[in-house]
Design an enzyme around this catalytic site. Structure first.
Site, mmCIF file in Angstrom:
data_model
loop_
_atom_site.group_PDB
_atom_site.id
_atom_site.type_symbol
_atom_site.label_atom_id
_atom_site.label_comp_id
_atom_site.label_asym_id
_atom_site.label_seq_id
_atom_site.Cartn_x
_atom_site.Cartn_y
_atom_site.Cartn_z
ATOM 1 N N ARG A 195 0.831 -1.131 0.038
ATOM 2 C CA ARG A 195 0.068 -0.064 0.100
ATOM 3 C C ARG A 195 0.844 1.285 -0.029
ATOM 4 O O ARG A 195 1.869 1.305 0.846
ATOM 5 C CB ARG A 195 -0.896 -0.038 1.350
ATOM 6 C CG ARG A 195 -1.529 1.101 1.529
ATOM 7 C CD ARG A 195 -2.432 1.070 2.565
ATOM 8 N NE ARG A 195 -3.177 2.490 2.652
ATOM 9 C CZ ARG A 195 -3.055 3.188 3.767
ATOM 10 N NH1 ARG A 195 -2.854 2.762 5.060
ATOM 11 N NH2 ARG A 195 -3.790 4.417 3.869
ATOM 12 N N GLU A 253 -3.307 -0.332 8.166
ATOM 13 C CA GLU A 253 -2.379 0.084 9.124
ATOM 14 C C GLU A 253 -2.416 -0.454 10.402
ATOM 15 O O GLU A 253 -3.232 -0.486 11.050
ATOM 16 C CB GLU A 253 -2.166 1.502 9.119
ATOM 17 C CG GLU A 253 -1.831 2.166 8.014
ATOM 18 C CD GLU A 253 -1.329 3.824 8.148
ATOM 19 O OE1 GLU A 253 -1.032 4.159 9.417
ATOM 20 O OE2 GLU A 253 -1.559 4.528 7.295
ATOM 21 N N GLU A 259 -7.071 8.311 6.900
ATOM 22 C CA GLU A 259 -7.246 8.894 8.004
ATOM 23 C C GLU A 259 -7.785 10.406 8.161
ATOM 24 O O GLU A 259 -7.071 11.210 8.495
ATOM 25 C CB GLU A 259 -5.695 8.704 8.930
ATOM 26 C CG GLU A 259 -5.274 7.537 9.024
ATOM 27 C CD GLU A 259 -4.142 7.439 9.991
ATOM 28 O OE1 GLU A 259 -3.673 8.425 10.320
ATOM 29 O OE2 GLU A 259 -3.562 6.275 10.378
ATOM 30 N N HIS A 306 -2.930 10.984 1.153
ATOM 31 C CA HIS A 306 -2.114 10.652 2.569
ATOM 32 C C HIS A 306 -1.460 11.959 2.861
ATOM 33 O O HIS A 306 -0.358 12.003 3.311
ATOM 34 C CB HIS A 306 -1.165 9.529 2.264
ATOM 35 C CG HIS A 306 -0.961 8.767 3.861
ATOM 36 N ND1 HIS A 306 -1.249 7.463 3.918
ATOM 37 C CD2 HIS A 306 -0.378 9.536 4.842
ATOM 38 C CE1 HIS A 306 -0.594 7.173 5.235
ATOM 39 N NE2 HIS A 306 -0.499 8.491 5.706
ATOM 40 N N TYR A 334 -4.112 1.307 15.919
ATOM 41 C CA TYR A 334 -2.582 1.530 16.807
ATOM 42 C C TYR A 334 -3.068 1.080 18.046
ATOM 43 O O TYR A 334 -2.111 0.528 18.959
ATOM 44 C CB TYR A 334 -1.902 2.894 16.624
ATOM 45 C CG TYR A 334 -1.261 3.101 15.108
ATOM 46 C CD1 TYR A 334 -0.375 2.449 14.797
ATOM 47 C CD2 TYR A 334 -2.270 3.350 14.037
ATOM 48 C CE1 TYR A 334 0.340 2.479 13.648
ATOM 49 C CE2 TYR A 334 -1.581 3.470 12.845
ATOM 50 C CZ TYR A 334 -0.218 2.962 12.322
ATOM 51 O OH TYR A 334 0.183 2.952 11.167
ATOM 52 N N ASN A 384 -7.025 1.561 10.280
ATOM 53 C CA ASN A 384 -5.694 1.776 10.809
ATOM 54 C C ASN A 384 -6.142 1.693 12.382
ATOM 55 O O ASN A 384 -6.672 2.455 12.925
ATOM 56 C CB ASN A 384 -5.009 3.031 10.027
ATOM 57 C CG ASN A 384 -5.121 3.138 8.635
ATOM 58 O OD1 ASN A 384 -5.339 2.370 8.129
ATOM 59 N ND2 ASN A 384 -4.490 4.553 8.545
#
Ligand code: IFM
Length: 444
Positions: A75, A351, A164, A119, A294, A292
Site C-alpha cells: 500500500r 495499517e 485517516e 495521504h 494502533y 488503521n
C-alpha cells in the site's frame, strides 16, 4: 498460535511524503508538507521530507526488499502535486510515469498495489485557496482521482480514497500540529474540512470505478476504541462522546448516510454547511473498509475537552515510544464492532504497527523483540475476529521501512526495515524476519 486462511493478503504500507524524497524533481509541485516542514519549530529537529528514504530513486531495490518479506501486497500513496503540480490543470507526465513504473515493478514482482490517493500532501496551491475548508476542493480532488485512475486503472485494482480523515482535518485545520498548521482551535474548521473531504470521497468513488473496471474501492479510517475509565455513567457518557468525535463521526456518514445525532447536538454551533444530496453522495457503497489500528483511548468525565466533556486517562500497561498503549484487544473489539454495527462488505487492516527506539547492534541486526511481540499479539487478535465471522481480507503492517514520522521527524521508527539515513542502507529488523515467516506460512 493463530492460522490465517489461504489467500489472505499480507502487506506493508508507506505514504508518499514519508518515503519518496525528491521533492524538487521531475516537475513535482510544492505540497503543504514542504511548506510546513520549512516553518521553524513545526517538526522535531527541523526534519523534512526532502530526501526521506529516497524511495523515488530506490523503488526497484525497495520492491526487492518487499519480496524478501514474502508480502503479496503493498500500500502506497500518490503525491497529488507530482501528478498536478498546482492541484489542477495539466497533468505532469513525469509524475505519472514514476507511479506507472512502480506499479509495473510491483506487478512483475507478484505484489498487488493498493493505492491511496490522499495521504495528506495537498498541493500548496490549493491550500492557498483555503485547502479543505473550500467546498470546491471536492471537485478538484475528483478531477485528480480521474487523472490518476485513467493512467493506472488498467493495472491498479485496489483504491483507497483517503487516509485517516480525522488526522488531517483536526490536526491540520484545528490543532495546527500537522500541515497546513492552522491552529484555529475551532472545531468548525475541522468539521468543514471533514465534510469537504467526505464529499470528495463520495464524488470520486464512481469515477474510480468507471476508469478502473473491476476495481475494489475503499477508504482508510483510523479507529480508536474508547473505554470509560470506570463503570460510572458519567464516564460512560464521556466515552460515548469521544467515540462520536473520533469514530462514529467518520463511520456513520459512510455506512448510514448521516452524522451521529448526539454529536450534531454537541457540535451545534460548529456544524458545517450540509447541502441537500451531500449525505447520499457520501454514502456511496464501498467494496471494503480500511481500518488503521494502533491503540485505544480511555476517558473519564472531565473538562480537558470542554465540548466533549472528557479527560484522557492513562492506564497502566505497556507503551510504545510514541506513548501509545499496546492493546491488541482493542483491535479485536474494533473489528467485531465495525462488523456488527456497520457491516462493511470486506475489511482490510490498512495499517497496524508500533514505534520503538530501535538500535542497530554490533552483529548488524536490529533485535526489535517488542515490535515482533506487538505484531504477533495483534495478528492473533485479528485472527480471532476473523474466526468469529469478521470478513477480514488482509493486513498491512505500518511500515515497510522507517520513514518521516510527520511532526516527530525521523526520531520515531516504525519500520520492518531499519533505515540508516546517512547511507540509505536498509536493514531487515527481527520483526521483518517474523513477518516474512507469517506471510509465508499464514501462521503466527
Ligand atoms: O506514520 C503514520 C501514517 O502516516 C498514518 N498512520 C499512522 C502512522 C504512524 O503514526
Amino acid at each position: 498460535m493463530a492460522t490465517f486462511p489461504q489467500g489472505f493478503t499480507w502487506g506493508t504500507a508507506t505514504a508518499s511524503y514519508q518515503v519518496e524524497g525528491a521533492v524538487n524533481e521531475d516537475g513535482r509541485g510544492i505540497s503543504i508538507w514542504d511548506t510546513f516542514t520549512a516553518t521553524p519549530g513545526k517538526v522535531r529537529n527541523g526534519n523534512t521530507g526532502e530526501i526521506a528514504c529516497d524511495h523515488y530513486h530506490r523503488w526497484r531495490d525497495d520492491i526487492a526488499l518487499m519480496q524478501r518479506l514474502n508480502i503479496s501486497a503493498y500500500r502506497f500513496s500518490i503525491a497529488w502535486s507530482r501528478i498536478l503540480p498546482t492541484g489542477r490543470g495539466d497533468a505532469n507526465q513525469k509524475g505519472i510515469d514514476f507511479y506507472s513504473r512502480l506499479v509495473d515493478g510491483l506487478l512483475a514482482a507478484g505484489i498487488t498495489p493498493f493505492v491511496t490517493l490522499y495521504h495528506w500532501d495537498l498541493p500548496q496551491a490549493l491550500e492557498d485557496e483555503d485547502g479543505w475548508l473550500r467546498r470546491g476542493i471536492a471537485s478538484d480532488f475528483t478531477a485528480y482521482a480521474d487523472t490518476v485512475s485513467r493512467a493506472l486503472g488498467d493495472r491498479v485494482k485496489h483504491w483507497i480514497t483517503f487516509n485517516e480523515p480525522w488526522v488531517f482535518t483536526w490536526l491540520g485545520y484545528a490543532k495546527g500540529e500537522h500541515a497546513p498548521g492552522r491552529q484555529s482551535n475551532n472545531p468548525g474548521s475541522a468539521l468543514a474540512a471533514t465534510h469537504h473531504a467526505y464529499l470528495a470521497h463520495g464524488m470520486s468513488v464512481p469515477v474510480l470505478r468507471q476508469n478502473s473496471p473491476d476495481a475494489k474501492v475503499g477508504i482508510a479510517l483510523n479507529l480508536v476504541p474508547t473505554d470509560p475509565a470506570s463503570p460510572k455513567s458519567d464516564d460512560a457518557e464521556a466515552a460515548a462522546h469521544f467515540d462520536g468525535y473520533f469514530n462514529r463521526w467518520y463511520l456513520d456518514p459512510l455506512f448510514r448516510g448521516h452524522y451521529p445525532a448526539d454529536m450534531i447536538e454537541l457540535y451545534e454551533p460548529y456544524m458545517p454547511e450540509i447541502r441537500p444530496g451531500d449525505m447520499q453522495q457520501i454514502q456511496v457503497p464501498l467494496d471494503f473498509l480500511g481500518i488503521n489500528y494502533y491503540t485505544r483511548e480511555v476517558v473519564a468525565k472531565g473538562t480537558q475537552n470542554p465540548i466533549l466533556g472528557t479527560e484522557k486517562v492513562v492506564p497502566d500497561g505497556d507503551y510504545t515510544s510514541m506513548d501509545s498503549e499496546i492493546y491488541p484487544e482493542g483491535l479485536y473489539n474494533t473489528l467485531k464492532r465495525v462488523h456488527s454495527e456497520y457491516n462493511p462488505k470486506a475489511i482490510y487492516i490498512t495499517e497496524n504497527g508500533a514505534s520503538f527506539d530501535d538500535e542497530l547492534t554490533e552483529d548488524g541486526r536490529v533485535h526489535d523483540d517488542q515490535r515482533a511481540a506487538y505484531l504477533k499479539a495483534h495478528f492473533e487478535a485479528a485472527a480471532r475476529a476473523l474466526e468469529e465471522g469478521v470478513p477480514l481480507k488482509g493486513y498491512f503492517v505500518w511500515s515497510m521501512m522507517d520513514n518521516f514520522e510527520w511532526a516527530f521527524g525521523y526520531g520515531i521508527r516504525f519500520g520492518l526495515y531499519y533505515v540508516d539515513y546517512t547511507t540509505q542502507r536498509r536493514i531487515l529488523k527481527d520483526s521483518g524476519h517474523y513477518l516474512a515467516g507469517v506471510a509465508k506460512t499464514n501462521q503466527t
